[in-house]
Design an enzyme around this catalytic site. Structure first.
Site, PDB file in Angstrom:
ATOM      1  CG  ASP A  63      -1.682   1.143   1.401  1.00 44.35           C
ATOM      2  OD1 ASP A  63      -2.705   1.163   0.702  1.00 44.35           O
ATOM      3  OD2 ASP A  63      -1.632   1.796   2.212  1.00 44.35           O
ATOM      4  CB  THR A  96      -1.877   6.269  -1.613  1.00 46.72           C
ATOM      5  OG1 THR A  96      -1.924   4.898  -1.650  1.00 46.72           O
ATOM      6  CG2 THR A  96      -2.767   6.588  -0.792  1.00 46.72           C
ATOM      7  CB  THR A  97       0.283   3.425  -5.589  1.00 49.83           C
ATOM      8  OG1 THR A  97       0.349   2.640  -4.470  1.00 49.83           O
ATOM      9  CG2 THR A  97       1.829   3.158  -6.013  1.00 49.83           C
ATOM     10  CG  ASP A 390      -6.688   0.730   1.055  1.00 50.39           C
ATOM     11  OD1 ASP A 390      -6.739   1.473   1.868  1.00 50.39           O
ATOM     12  OD2 ASP A 390      -5.835   0.515   0.289  1.00 50.39           O
TER      13      ASP A 390
HETATM   14  P1  ADP Z   1      -3.394   2.769  -5.555  1.00 50.50           P
HETATM   15  O1  ADP Z   1      -2.397   2.880  -4.061  1.00 50.50           O
HETATM   16  O2  ADP Z   1      -3.248   3.720  -6.501  1.00 50.50           O
HETATM   17  O3  ADP Z   1      -4.857   2.430  -5.394  1.00 50.50           O
HETATM   18  P2  ADP Z   1      -3.167  -0.055  -6.330  1.00 50.50           P
HETATM   19  O4  ADP Z   1      -1.842  -1.092  -6.043  1.00 50.50           O
HETATM   20  O5  ADP Z   1      -4.087  -0.519  -5.608  1.00 50.50           O
HETATM   21  O6  ADP Z   1      -2.533   1.341  -6.222  1.00 50.50           O
HETATM   22  O7  ADP Z   1      -3.381  -0.193  -7.869  1.00 50.50           O
HETATM   23  C1  ADP Z   1      -4.325   0.374  -8.459  1.00 50.50           C
HETATM   24  C2  ADP Z   1      -4.424   0.312  -9.971  1.00 50.50           C
HETATM   25  O8  ADP Z   1      -4.631  -1.024 -10.282  1.00 50.50           O
HETATM   26  C3  ADP Z   1      -5.686   0.874 -10.526  1.00 50.50           C
HETATM   27  O9  ADP Z   1      -5.390   1.742 -11.519  1.00 50.50           O
HETATM   28  C4  ADP Z   1      -6.476  -0.184 -10.866  1.00 50.50           C
HETATM   29  O10 ADP Z   1      -7.397   0.134 -11.770  1.00 50.50           O
HETATM   30  C5  ADP Z   1      -5.424  -1.261 -11.114  1.00 50.50           C
HETATM   31  N1  ADP Z   1      -6.105  -2.676 -11.069  1.00 50.50           N
HETATM   32  C6  ADP Z   1      -6.507  -3.047  -9.751  1.00 50.50           C
HETATM   33  N2  ADP Z   1      -6.926  -4.220 -10.119  1.00 50.50           N
HETATM   34  C7  ADP Z   1      -6.673  -4.739 -11.471  1.00 50.50           C
HETATM   35  C8  ADP Z   1      -7.178  -5.724 -12.078  1.00 50.50           C
HETATM   36  N3  ADP Z   1      -7.419  -7.033 -11.549  1.00 50.50           N
HETATM   37  N4  ADP Z   1      -6.891  -5.793 -13.554  1.00 50.50           N
HETATM   38  C9  ADP Z   1      -6.298  -4.520 -13.943  1.00 50.50           C
HETATM   39  N5  ADP Z   1      -6.397  -3.502 -13.253  1.00 50.50           N
HETATM   40  C10 ADP Z   1      -6.268  -3.559 -12.004  1.00 50.50           C
HETATM   41 MG    MG Z   2      -5.615   0.662  -4.613  1.00 46.01          MG
END
Ligand code: ADP
Ligand code: MG
Length: 546
Positions: A63, A96-97, A390
């Site tokens: 996270d 956040t990322t 989250d």
């Molecule tokens: P953040 O801290 O930004 O939420 P994450 O590591 O949770 O970072 O990644 C979020 C990103 O990953 C988003 O752009 C989301 O749409 C994408 N994402 C999450 N699950 C999937 C999936 N199963 N297939 C494709 N993209 C995904």
């Molecule tokens: Mg996320």
């Protein structure tokens, strides 16, 4: 400086100063370094980071906000980026990322323009124009979240990549159930306060033992062994004052000269407790949650009356208990009437792992509910807790707004494509900045692809081609490891999360670009004293490294 003239010193000796281009460069480098630190964690195929703090405690997390919070970042500009992650986390709980990576990339693109001699003000103006257009585009891409199936997909997207193992779907169901339970309608609008969902954790068991509780779990046992372990048809007194005898302000000494008086004195005290318990019993209560202490003698009388009692319940838990059971918290026992009691089908002490916890279940229309997380180890339950929080936030937001966008880099690719066309209508040097913004947006799909081991260049080319054809919902489909329609695979993010990530990324990039002079005072000697070296605030005491 004119020859022979002394330089004029306006700053204290030892002050570090960096101006113009080199200040900008240093700041941009710092921002990029922070973005690089978290980029490998983005998305469902992102990696984890193991963070070891100064006393050796370990956190394993994926996270962005958690990682940056634990990293002891010292550079002032880097700290500004960390703030972006924090503010994104507090405001919307996810993305956040994304926000951090976007700010790093915006600055990287800006750096190239700076090198070409474009003035920072032109760049920030261009970014402003671009982000306004991007927000409009987001609104037009967004879809209505009508049913629980959509909410579940949103929860699953937020959970993917977290260490939830194979239980993503199982956990997503619990989250949707909990959010639906606490959603309220106010003035024709749906309002969800995630604080009304109590997330508790106990190591032990497996993730699939995690349970939704139609009521509240309190991590406390009953105060007295002779109390019943189960109370059916519970009528619950919520008391926020101590069931103890008040100590006087001034220390009073009672001197008892006659041994027979001791008996009297004790009896008097015992009577007071008996009366307290009488009052509780008279109200019809068979369960007591007390925010303060309960004296041993009071415990004894409560047990004798078959009343289940818990003491030293946290204030926040008392409030949740009130919401869940419909009871009212009272301070004075005289206010304890049948109508202020909360109701639940059952109050029960259960042994979870090695601890005893109190379950208040079967509340008629609970406005507060619980999820009790289980899992192999402390690290597992802690990461599940972060992931669930989250997911609860994103589902709550979507429930409130009723709007979501396709994930997997789809919106970023769409914004990038549309902005590239839009840029030509901007003209002037700002056009360059709008184009730079459009390029920066692609960092999200590119990083998602990279983290999954896909070829980033080919993936981007395919993605651009689809978006040029008008396929707005195309992103990266990890079930097939290729570009595909996100509405088909059900990868959705809340509109509000994406909007906020964009806004805060642009805001911090702009702020950093406007800085052309960094003046860092020399640390005063007091801050170099050993005392501040173990400064618990985590702020470094060394001079910032430029
Ligand atoms: P953040 O801290 O930004 O939420 P994450 O590591 O949770 O970072 O990644 C979020 C990103 O990953 C988003 O752009 C989301 O749409 C994408 N994402 C999450 N699950 C999937 C999936 N199963 N297939 C494709 N993209 C995904
Ligand atoms: Mg996320």
């Amino acid at each position: 400086m004119l020859s022979g003239q002394m330089p004029i010193l306006i700053l204290k000796e030892g002050t570090q100063r960096e101006q113009g281009k080199s200040a900008q460069k240093a700041n941009i480098e710092a921002a990029k370094a922070i973005a690089d630190a978290v980029r490998t964690t983005l998305g469902p195929k992102g990696m984890d980071k193991m963070l070891v703090d100064s006393i050796g405690d370990i956190i394993i997390s994926n996270d962005g906000a958690t990682i940056l919070k634990e990293m002891d970042v010292e550079h002032p500009t880097a700290k500004m980026i960390v703030e972006v992650a924090k503010s994104q986390d507090t405001a919307v709980g996810d993305g956040t990322t994304t926000a951090v990576i976007l700010s790093g990339e915006l600055l990287k693109q800006a750096e190239e323009l700076l090198d070409q001699g474009v003035h920072p003000t032109v760049i920030t103006n261009g970014f402003r124009i671009a982000v306004n257009e991007a927000k409009k585009l987001l609104e037009s891409i967004a879809m209505d979240a009508k049913d629980d199936a959509t909410l579940k997909r949103i929860a699953m997207t937020a959970l993917s990549g977290k260490n939830t193992g194979l239980s993503k779907e199982f956990l997503a169901d619990l989250v949707v159930k909990a959010v639906n339970a606490v959603a309220e309608e106010r003035n024709g609008r749906i309002v969800v306060d995630p604080a009304n969902i109590k997330v508790d954790k106990k190591a032990g068991g497996s993730i699939t033992d995690t349970q939704y509780i139609n009521g509240i779990v309190i991590d406390k046992e009953k105060v007295h062994a002779k109390m019943p372990s189960v109370v059916k048809d519970a009528r619950i007194a919520l008391i926020d004052s101590a069931l103890e005898i008040k100590k006087t302000e001034i220390e009073a000494k009672v001197q008892i000269t006659d041994p027979s008086k001791i008996q009297d004195f004790l009896a008097q005290e015992s009577d007071t407790f008996k009366q307290m318990v009488e009052k509780i019993k008279k109200s019809g209560a068979n369960v007591v949650f007390c925010q303060k202490g309960i004296d041993d003698i009071a415990q004894h009388y409560l047990a004798k009356e078959g009343i289940y009692a818990v003491r030293r319940v946290k204030k926040s838990d008392m409030e949740k208990l009130a919401k869940a059971t419909g009871g009212r918290i009272v301070t004075n026992l005289d206010d304890l009437t049948p109508d202020v009691l909360g109701k639940a089908e059952k109050v029960e002490e259960q042994k979870i792992s090695d601890d005893r916890m109190t379950f208040v279940t079967g509340c008629a229309n609970p406005k507060a509910v619980s999820i009790l997380i289980r899992g192999g180890t402390e690290h597992v339950v802690a990461e599940i807790e972060r992931a669930l929080n989250d997911a609860i936030r994103v589902v709550s937001i979507t429930k409130e707004d009723g709007r979501f966008v396709p994930g997997g880099g789809a919106v970023e690719a769409e914004i990038s494509t549309k902005l590239r066309h839009f840029a030509t209508s901007v003209g002037g040097r700002e056009q360059l900045a709008v184009e730079a913004f459009a390029r920066a947006m692609e960092v999200i799909p590119r990083t998602l692809a990279e983290n999954a081991g896909l070829d980033p260049i080919n993936t981007l080319i395919q993605l651009r081609a689809e978006h040029e054809k008008g396929h707005t919902t195309y992103g990266i489909d990890f079930t097939q490891n290729k570009v595909g329609d996100m509405t088909k695979v059900g990868v959705f993010d809340p509109l509000r999360v994406k909007k906020h990530a964009l806004e805060s990324a642009v805001e911090v990039a702009t702020m950093i670009l406007r800085i052309d002079d960094v003046i860092a005072s020399k640390k005063t000697s007091s801050s170099e004293s050993p005392k501040s070296e173990n400064n618990p605030s985590g702020m470094g005491s060394g001079a910032p490294s430029f």
